[in-house]
Write an enzyme that holds these catalytic residues in place. Structure first.
Site, PDB file in Angstrom:
ATOM      1  N   ARG A  50      -1.917   6.604   1.327  1.00 60.76           N
ATOM      2  CA  ARG A  50      -0.783   6.182   0.500  1.00 60.76           C
ATOM      3  C   ARG A  50       0.411   5.906   1.407  1.00 60.76           C
ATOM      4  O   ARG A  50       0.363   6.174   2.601  1.00 60.76           O
ATOM      5  CB  ARG A  50      -0.458   7.249  -0.572  1.00 60.76           C
ATOM      6  CG  ARG A  50      -0.504   8.643   0.046  1.00 60.76           C
ATOM      7  CD  ARG A  50       0.547   9.561  -0.375  1.00 60.76           C
ATOM      8  NE  ARG A  50       1.871   9.039  -0.257  1.00 60.76           N
ATOM      9  CZ  ARG A  50       2.588   9.045   0.865  1.00 60.76           C
ATOM     10  NH1 ARG A  50       2.103   9.521   2.005  1.00 60.76           N
ATOM     11  NH2 ARG A  50       3.812   8.577   0.877  1.00 60.76           N
ATOM     12  N   GLY A  51       1.480   5.346   0.792  1.00 59.72           N
ATOM     13  CA  GLY A  51       2.615   4.891   1.586  1.00 59.72           C
ATOM     14  C   GLY A  51       2.386   3.420   1.880  1.00 59.72           C
ATOM     15  O   GLY A  51       1.273   3.013   2.234  1.00 59.72           O
ATOM     16  N   ALA A  52       3.452   2.618   1.715  1.00 61.18           N
ATOM     17  CA  ALA A  52       3.299   1.156   1.736  1.00 61.18           C
ATOM     18  C   ALA A  52       2.593   0.619   2.994  1.00 61.18           C
ATOM     19  O   ALA A  52       1.589  -0.101   2.884  1.00 61.18           O
ATOM     20  CB  ALA A  52       4.665   0.507   1.528  1.00 61.18           C
ATOM     21  N   ARG A  90      -3.363  -1.127  -6.209  1.00 60.92           N
ATOM     22  CA  ARG A  90      -2.023  -0.634  -6.567  1.00 60.92           C
ATOM     23  C   ARG A  90      -1.076  -1.835  -6.559  1.00 60.92           C
ATOM     24  O   ARG A  90      -1.137  -2.662  -5.648  1.00 60.92           O
ATOM     25  CB  ARG A  90      -1.520   0.431  -5.567  1.00 60.92           C
ATOM     26  CG  ARG A  90      -2.334   1.724  -5.599  1.00 60.92           C
ATOM     27  CD  ARG A  90      -1.656   2.834  -4.817  1.00 60.92           C
ATOM     28  NE  ARG A  90      -0.550   3.428  -5.561  1.00 60.92           N
ATOM     29  CZ  ARG A  90       0.298   4.309  -5.034  1.00 60.92           C
ATOM     30  NH1 ARG A  90       0.187   4.679  -3.756  1.00 60.92           N
ATOM     31  NH2 ARG A  90       1.276   4.833  -5.762  1.00 60.92           N
ATOM     32  N   GLN A 204       4.570  14.549  -3.086  1.00 58.45           N
ATOM     33  CA  GLN A 204       4.435  14.049  -1.700  1.00 58.45           C
ATOM     34  C   GLN A 204       5.460  14.707  -0.772  1.00 58.45           C
ATOM     35  O   GLN A 204       5.200  14.875   0.416  1.00 58.45           O
ATOM     36  CB  GLN A 204       4.620  12.520  -1.666  1.00 58.45           C
ATOM     37  CG  GLN A 204       3.476  11.726  -2.270  1.00 58.45           C
ATOM     38  CD  GLN A 204       3.699  11.414  -3.733  1.00 58.45           C
ATOM     39  OE1 GLN A 204       4.364  12.161  -4.436  1.00 58.45           O
ATOM     40  NE2 GLN A 204       3.142  10.323  -4.203  1.00 58.45           N
ATOM     41  N   ASP A 245       8.846   0.567  -0.982  1.00 58.23           N
ATOM     42  CA  ASP A 245       7.567  -0.080  -1.299  1.00 58.23           C
ATOM     43  C   ASP A 245       7.699  -1.586  -1.454  1.00 58.23           C
ATOM     44  O   ASP A 245       6.744  -2.330  -1.236  1.00 58.23           O
ATOM     45  CB  ASP A 245       6.971   0.534  -2.566  1.00 58.23           C
ATOM     46  CG  ASP A 245       6.444   1.921  -2.271  1.00 58.23           C
ATOM     47  OD1 ASP A 245       7.242   2.877  -2.329  1.00 58.23           O
ATOM     48  OD2 ASP A 245       5.260   2.040  -1.914  1.00 58.23           O
ATOM     49  N   ASN A 255      11.109   2.175  -4.645  1.00 58.21           N
ATOM     50  CA  ASN A 255      10.539   3.307  -3.899  1.00 58.21           C
ATOM     51  C   ASN A 255      10.112   4.348  -4.930  1.00 58.21           C
ATOM     52  O   ASN A 255      10.271   4.142  -6.144  1.00 58.21           O
ATOM     53  CB  ASN A 255      11.568   3.861  -2.898  1.00 58.21           C
ATOM     54  CG  ASN A 255      10.947   4.871  -1.938  1.00 58.21           C
ATOM     55  OD1 ASN A 255       9.896   4.606  -1.347  1.00 58.21           O
ATOM     56  ND2 ASN A 255      11.544   6.032  -1.789  1.00 58.21           N
ATOM     57  N   LYS A 256       9.564   5.438  -4.459  1.00 59.10           N
ATOM     58  CA  LYS A 256       9.033   6.485  -5.334  1.00 59.10           C
ATOM     59  C   LYS A 256      10.004   6.858  -6.446  1.00 59.10           C
ATOM     60  O   LYS A 256      11.217   6.960  -6.211  1.00 59.10           O
ATOM     61  CB  LYS A 256       8.713   7.709  -4.455  1.00 59.10           C
ATOM     62  CG  LYS A 256       8.173   8.924  -5.183  1.00 59.10           C
ATOM     63  CD  LYS A 256       6.958   8.633  -6.035  1.00 59.10           C
ATOM     64  CE  LYS A 256       5.827   7.970  -5.281  1.00 59.10           C
ATOM     65  NZ  LYS A 256       4.783   7.404  -6.183  1.00 59.10           N
TER      66      LYS A 256
END
Ligand code: MRU
Length: 350
Positions: A50-52, A90, A204, A245, A255-256
């Site tokens: 995970r993470g862009a 995603r 996270q 992201d 972003n998150k």
């Protein structure tokens, strides 16, 4: 210590992608092997990787895995099917689509000239695809180092920062984006402190950011997301740095979930709020953040997180995984080419 978030094991035709399964951290530091494109898709979807930037790298290798052992007649069709399939994993992080587009461009530049019908031709194309995936992976290491270096302009000895979610080595090839600024500061001997938002609902911040900072002996304190405003009000915070992201042409940043609230809080308290992200996270086709697709995830992540039910059966749930912070709340965007400030469409030019 550097974390090999992703690695390729074996040769081009028989190799596979090895990733740290981030769903197991911090209890277990364990790798899993993705030997087919379905397992790469599943790893991205379930946030094992995970993470862009990291999901872009995983998808690039996934495109190699998806066409291994495909005959010349089916190769082109299969390549595009694999690209489409991985694109469905995603929706929000543009790095996924950016990496897939890079793989497509490489494919298109070599396919027609290389393939005259023999299996040796297909091997040549596969080699090209692998070398593009490898390049995307290796470039990201250098990008993260440059972001860490440019970020030093906004962090000084004795500073205390907040970060949200995880934009560290686990979210990239290694070293991270937002966390790269802290890592580099510590390497340069700056004494810093970081508050890590736990980052509901998938934690996270608690599971990954706190772990990464502790691995590097950086002074980190874990807080619930709802505590950040109070710390700001108490004058304990010098700045905020988060990852991204997708960033629209005017600087609006996805972003998150929870990032937007954090940015508004920082703005109200006069605390500088920075985004750290590679150029590949910009989506200049979108004029502003209104067009960014926001992933909605399963209700169980909120009601039944980590196996224990914490809400009544049948309750309605809304679970967007990301939010969009308007550019006006962002003091600067730290990229591998320097810091963009003020954040507006005139300054966002690549
Ligand atoms: O759902 P996640 O864990 O993939 O969300 C990750 C983030 O929001 C990160 O901050 C972002 O991808 C930047 S990672 C360098």
């Amino acid at each position: 210590m550097s974390i090999e978030t992703l690695s390729w094991v074996g040769g081009v035709t028989d190799g596979f992608l090895r990733i740290i399964d981030q769903t197991l951290l911090p209890l277990e530091l364990c790798a899993i092997d993705c030997r087919n494109v379905e397992s790469v898709w599943e790893a991205i979807k379930r946030l094992r990787v995970r993470g862009a930037p990291a999901i872009g790298i995983a998808a690039a290798y996934g495109m190699v895995i998806g066409v291994q052992n495909t005959g010349v007649n089916l190769f082109e069709r299969r390549f595009y099917d694999v690209a489409q399939y991985l694109s469905s994993s995603r929706p929000t992080a543009v790095n996924l689509f950016w990496a897939i587009d890079r793989m497509k461009s490489r494919f298109e530049s070599v396919w027609s000239s290389s393939v005259s019908g023999g299996s040796g031709d297909v091997l040549r194309v596969l080699d090209e695809l692998f070398s593009e995936a490898r390049k995307i992976h290796e470039e990201d290491r250098a990008i993260c180092r440059a972001i860490g270096e440019y970020g030093q302009a906004i962090i000084k000895n004795g500073d205390t920062f907040i970060t949200h979610c995880n934009a560290g080595g686990l979210a990239t090839a290694d070293y991270g984006t937002a966390l790269a600024v802290f890592f580099r500061a510590a390497e340069l001997g700056k004494r810093i402190m970081v508050y890590a938002d736990e980052t509901r609902p998938l934690l996270q911040g608690a599971r990954l950011t706190a772990w990464e900072l502790m691995q590097r002996d950086i002074n980190v304190t874990l807080i619930c997301d709802s505590m950040a405003a109070m710390l700001m009000g108490q004058g304990k915070i010098d700045g905020v740095i988060v990852g991204a992201d997708r960033i629209a042409a005017n600087g609006d940043t996805a972003n998150k979930i929870g990032t937007y609230g954090l940015a508004v809080s920082a703005y109200v308290h006069g605390i500088p709020f920075y985004v750290a992200a590679p150029v590949s996270t910009f989506d200049l086709a979108l004029a502003d953040g209104g067009g960014i697709p926001i992933e909605e995830r399963d209700a169980d992540e909120i009601c039944c997180g980590f196996g224990k039910r914490t809400a009544p059966e049948g309750v309605a749930v809304y679970n967007p995984a990301f939010d969009v912070t308007p550019a006006k709340y962002i003091n600067g965007i730290i990229t591998e080419r320097g810091i963009i400030t003020p954040v507006n469409k005139e300054n966002i030019k690549f």
